[in-house]
Design a protein around this motif. Sequence first.
Motif, PDB file in Angstrom:
ATOM      1  N   GLY A 144      14.713  -0.052  43.386  1.00 38.77           N
ATOM      2  CA  GLY A 144      15.448   1.059  42.772  1.00 38.77           C
ATOM      3  C   GLY A 144      16.580   0.540  41.905  1.00 38.77           C
ATOM      4  N   CYS A 145      16.742   1.131  40.733  1.00 39.93           N
ATOM      5  CA  CYS A 145      17.842   0.761  39.831  1.00 39.93           C
ATOM      6  C   CYS A 145      18.617   2.037  39.482  1.00 39.93           C
ATOM      7  N   ILE A 146      19.903   2.049  39.779  1.00 40.10           N
ATOM      8  CA  ILE A 146      20.718   3.252  39.553  1.00 40.10           C
ATOM      9  C   ILE A 146      21.939   2.858  38.728  1.00 40.10           C
ATOM     10  N   SER A 147      22.176   3.585  37.636  1.00 37.84           N
ATOM     11  CA  SER A 147      23.222   3.130  36.706  1.00 37.84           C
ATOM     12  C   SER A 147      24.215   4.253  36.354  1.00 37.84           C
ATOM     13  N   PRO A 148      25.377   3.871  35.815  1.00 33.73           N
ATOM     14  CA  PRO A 148      26.439   4.843  35.510  1.00 33.73           C
ATOM     15  C   PRO A 148      26.408   5.318  34.056  1.00 33.73           C
ATOM     16  N   TRP A 149      27.438   6.084  33.677  1.00 36.75           N
ATOM     17  CA  TRP A 149      27.444   6.740  32.359  1.00 36.75           C
ATOM     18  C   TRP A 149      28.200   5.981  31.278  1.00 36.75           C
ATOM     19  N   ASN A 150      28.949   4.946  31.638  1.00 39.22           N
ATOM     20  CA  ASN A 150      29.883   4.421  30.624  1.00 39.22           C
ATOM     21  C   ASN A 150      29.201   3.578  29.540  1.00 39.22           C
ATOM     22  N   LEU A 151      28.176   2.799  29.946  1.00 35.79           N
ATOM     23  CA  LEU A 151      27.404   2.008  28.978  1.00 35.79           C
ATOM     24  C   LEU A 151      25.940   2.331  29.290  1.00 35.79           C
ATOM     25  N   PRO A 152      25.478   3.517  28.895  1.00 38.19           N
ATOM     26  CA  PRO A 152      24.238   4.040  29.487  1.00 38.19           C
ATOM     27  C   PRO A 152      23.003   3.150  29.330  1.00 38.19           C
ATOM     28  N   LEU A 153      22.543   2.923  28.099  1.00 44.73           N
ATOM     29  CA  LEU A 153      21.309   2.134  27.958  1.00 44.73           C
ATOM     30  C   LEU A 153      21.565   0.652  28.272  1.00 44.73           C
ATOM     31  N   TYR A 154      22.736   0.199  27.935  1.00 47.56           N
ATOM     32  CA  TYR A 154      23.173  -1.184  28.154  1.00 47.56           C
ATOM     33  C   TYR A 154      23.026  -1.556  29.635  1.00 47.56           C
ATOM     34  N   LEU A 155      23.609  -0.752  30.532  1.00 46.44           N
ATOM     35  CA  LEU A 155      23.575  -1.111  31.953  1.00 46.44           C
ATOM     36  C   LEU A 155      22.247  -0.759  32.616  1.00 46.44           C
ATOM     37  N   PHE A 156      21.597   0.276  32.109  1.00 48.29           N
ATOM     38  CA  PHE A 156      20.279   0.667  32.642  1.00 48.29           C
ATOM     39  C   PHE A 156      19.289  -0.495  32.432  1.00 48.29           C
ATOM     40  N   THR A 157      19.280  -1.041  31.214  1.00 46.07           N
ATOM     41  CA  THR A 157      18.325  -2.108  30.892  1.00 46.07           C
ATOM     42  C   THR A 157      18.737  -3.452  31.520  1.00 46.07           C
ATOM     43  N   TRP A 158      20.010  -3.597  31.816  1.00 47.12           N
ATOM     44  CA  TRP A 158      20.527  -4.819  32.457  1.00 47.12           C
ATOM     45  C   TRP A 158      19.927  -4.980  33.853  1.00 47.12           C
ATOM     46  N   LYS A 159      19.540  -3.866  34.473  1.00 49.55           N
ATOM     47  CA  LYS A 159      18.920  -3.899  35.800  1.00 49.55           C
ATOM     48  C   LYS A 159      17.404  -3.919  35.708  1.00 49.55           C
ATOM     49  N   ILE A 160      16.890  -3.031  34.841  1.00 50.33           N
ATOM     50  CA  ILE A 160      15.443  -2.853  34.778  1.00 50.33           C
ATOM     51  C   ILE A 160      14.749  -4.119  34.286  1.00 50.33           C
ATOM     52  N   SER A 161      15.331  -4.762  33.246  1.00 48.25           N
ATOM     53  CA  SER A 161      14.607  -5.886  32.645  1.00 48.25           C
ATOM     54  C   SER A 161      14.440  -7.069  33.616  1.00 48.25           C
ATOM     55  N   PRO A 162      15.459  -7.486  34.396  1.00 54.43           N
ATOM     56  CA  PRO A 162      15.165  -8.574  35.347  1.00 54.43           C
ATOM     57  C   PRO A 162      14.221  -8.139  36.465  1.00 54.43           C
ATOM     58  N   ALA A 163      14.332  -6.863  36.881  1.00 52.45           N
ATOM     59  CA  ALA A 163      13.443  -6.390  37.956  1.00 52.45           C
ATOM     60  C   ALA A 163      11.985  -6.495  37.503  1.00 52.45           C
ATOM     61  N   LEU A 164      11.708  -6.071  36.271  1.00 52.56           N
ATOM     62  CA  LEU A 164      10.342  -6.127  35.746  1.00 52.56           C
ATOM     63  C   LEU A 164       9.923  -7.573  35.471  1.00 52.56           C
ATOM     64  N   ALA A 165      10.845  -8.354  34.917  1.00 45.97           N
ATOM     65  CA  ALA A 165      10.519  -9.750  34.587  1.00 45.97           C
ATOM     66  C   ALA A 165      10.110 -10.529  35.828  1.00 45.97           C
ATOM     67  N   ALA A 166      10.725 -10.175  36.976  1.00 50.06           N
ATOM     68  CA  ALA A 166      10.408 -10.882  38.221  1.00 50.06           C
ATOM     69  C   ALA A 166       9.113 -10.378  38.852  1.00 50.06           C
ATOM     70  N   GLY A 167       8.512  -9.335  38.266  1.00 50.08           N
ATOM     71  CA  GLY A 167       7.207  -8.867  38.753  1.00 50.08           C
ATOM     72  C   GLY A 167       7.266  -7.666  39.682  1.00 50.08           C
ATOM     73  N   ASN A 168       8.431  -7.011  39.736  1.00 47.16           N
ATOM     74  CA  ASN A 168       8.557  -5.805  40.559  1.00 47.16           C
ATOM     75  C   ASN A 168       8.158  -4.567  39.782  1.00 47.16           C
ATOM     76  N   CYS A 169       7.902  -3.479  40.504  1.00 50.97           N
ATOM     77  CA  CYS A 169       7.782  -2.171  39.861  1.00 50.97           C
ATOM     78  C   CYS A 169       9.041  -1.385  40.212  1.00 50.97           C
ATOM     79  N   VAL A 170       9.450  -0.524  39.292  1.00 51.16           N
ATOM     80  CA  VAL A 170      10.802   0.031  39.373  1.00 51.16           C
ATOM     81  C   VAL A 170      10.789   1.560  39.399  1.00 51.16           C
ATOM     82  N   VAL A 171      11.672   2.109  40.246  1.00 48.28           N
ATOM     83  CA  VAL A 171      12.026   3.526  40.149  1.00 48.28           C
ATOM     84  C   VAL A 171      13.496   3.545  39.755  1.00 48.28           C
ATOM     85  N   ALA A 172      13.787   4.086  38.572  1.00 49.00           N
ATOM     86  CA  ALA A 172      15.155   3.993  38.048  1.00 49.00           C
ATOM     87  C   ALA A 172      15.721   5.373  37.800  1.00 49.00           C
TER      88      ALA A 172
END
Length: 480
Positions: A144-172
């Motif tokens: 699970g990846c949960i992010s805040p409002w201050n840097l929306p796409l910036y912080l959302f992708t900061w979590k999702i991209s390593p999770a996917l790169a490592a071979g996980n599937c994500v619910v964000a």
Amino acid sequence: MQKLLNYVGGELVSPASGEYFENIDPSIGEPYSMIPDSGIEDVALAVNAAGKAFPSWSRTSPEERYEILMRVSRIIEENLEDLARAECIDNGKPLSLARSVDIPRAVSNFKFYATAAIHFASESHSSAGSSINYTLRQPIGVVGCISPWNLPLYLFTWKISPALAAGNCVVAKPSEVTPMTAFLLSEICIEAGLPAGVLNIVHGTGPNAGAEIVKHPGVKAISFTGGTATGEWIAREAAPKFKKLSLELGGKNPNIIFADCDFDEMLETTVRSSFANQGQICLCGSRIFVERPLIEQFCGEFVERVKGLKIGDPLETGTNVGAVVSEPHMEKVLSYVELAKEEGGTVLTGGKRADVNGRCSNGYFVEPTVIEGLEHDCRTNQEEIFGPVVTIQPFDEEEEVLSYANSVRYGLSSTVWTSDLKRAHRVAENLEAGIVWVNTWMNRDLRTPFGGVKDSGMGREGGFEALRFFTEEKNVCIAY
Ligand code: NAD
């Protein structure tokens, strides 16, 4: 009005309840789109889709994951202007900032972790000529990846991209205050050909959608960025289930200015580190400590510069200060200015809701505010305000300023201005913070560990740290 949709199993879908709530443009104070009010059923569908996608995604080679994450990065880059505009409208930040920081950083996040996937390696240990141990780093599963409002796409992708790169599937889940660019990212992932279910994006509130992601037994790890109180709740909920946790939480960062610093460079950067994104960056330095010989000059010139910042329509060129993210947040920030006055502070500039004419006359704008005359241990100097408000305090000794700087419950980042090399090292070593910037601010190299100490969180993002977080180690020992 546009209705945003969840991204589940590779498709854009309505929430199971059919319920939506309003998404407000903070620069005009009016709703402009509708957000799915997702809950337990939507999260269950998303976890199910992620679970189904996991066996094949986790078996893709790093090169295959590199190809597809690079494709996502490229499409974000091709749509930079539209995404920047969407971020500006959703969040209230100046378009120029979204264009130069938020969206380019989302491009970099995917690019960085696409390449990190093919460089990531694990250890092996040869044991006294009789056996060899090697470490497998395997993807965890559904995370699970949960992010805040201050840097929306910036912080959302900061979590999702390593999770996917490592071979996980994500619910964000992006913040319900700024969901638009996460929705646009789901369209981009479809265009990029990301296999169905590898990434699922569920929109909704923290207590509904967010809490269900944390509670779901199929979600094995949570990467969260947001407030310390929410982090505490997540830790309480996830710990008994032994979920892996990465928590990036609040801050109250010190900016320490010694009299021997390069004054002009410090002044220019301090205006940015105080008020960039309306002070709504977790790394902003909200407590400014100035060595006494410099205090008069600093206050005079800093306040002059701050008065020169242009508050206005975030879409207009030349705007330095846009809207804060919401009406409740504006009220919170202004209540802290009142508290500061009650605590004996003097407002040197700002302190009020700002009047912006025309299109934005009902928007949530707060004047950049500078306050002096407060003790380091008062509430204004101890609690996170997360808006365009800074305090200035003088100091005489290094030990003294370190004790002020370290007196808060937080320990995310800190900034030090000095030309004395020995002092820079000494102070850096003694600051209770995950990041120390010397003679610079928000100077980011994505390979470095990012995170805080004390109530600013646990774990580190960035570089291979994030790939280590999103993998489970297994030691294999072979005798020979
Ligand atoms: P928040 O904690 O209210 O919300 C963050 C996210 O958590 C949102 O998506 C929200 O919907 C979700 N959420 C809320 N309650 C939840 C629950 N019970 N279970 C699961 N999810 C839940 O924070 P915010 O107001 O969106 O963001 C501001 C805070 O974020 C500030 O404290 C700031 O310092 C912090 N922040 C920290 C960093 C960092 O890297 N340390 C970066 C940016 C922001």
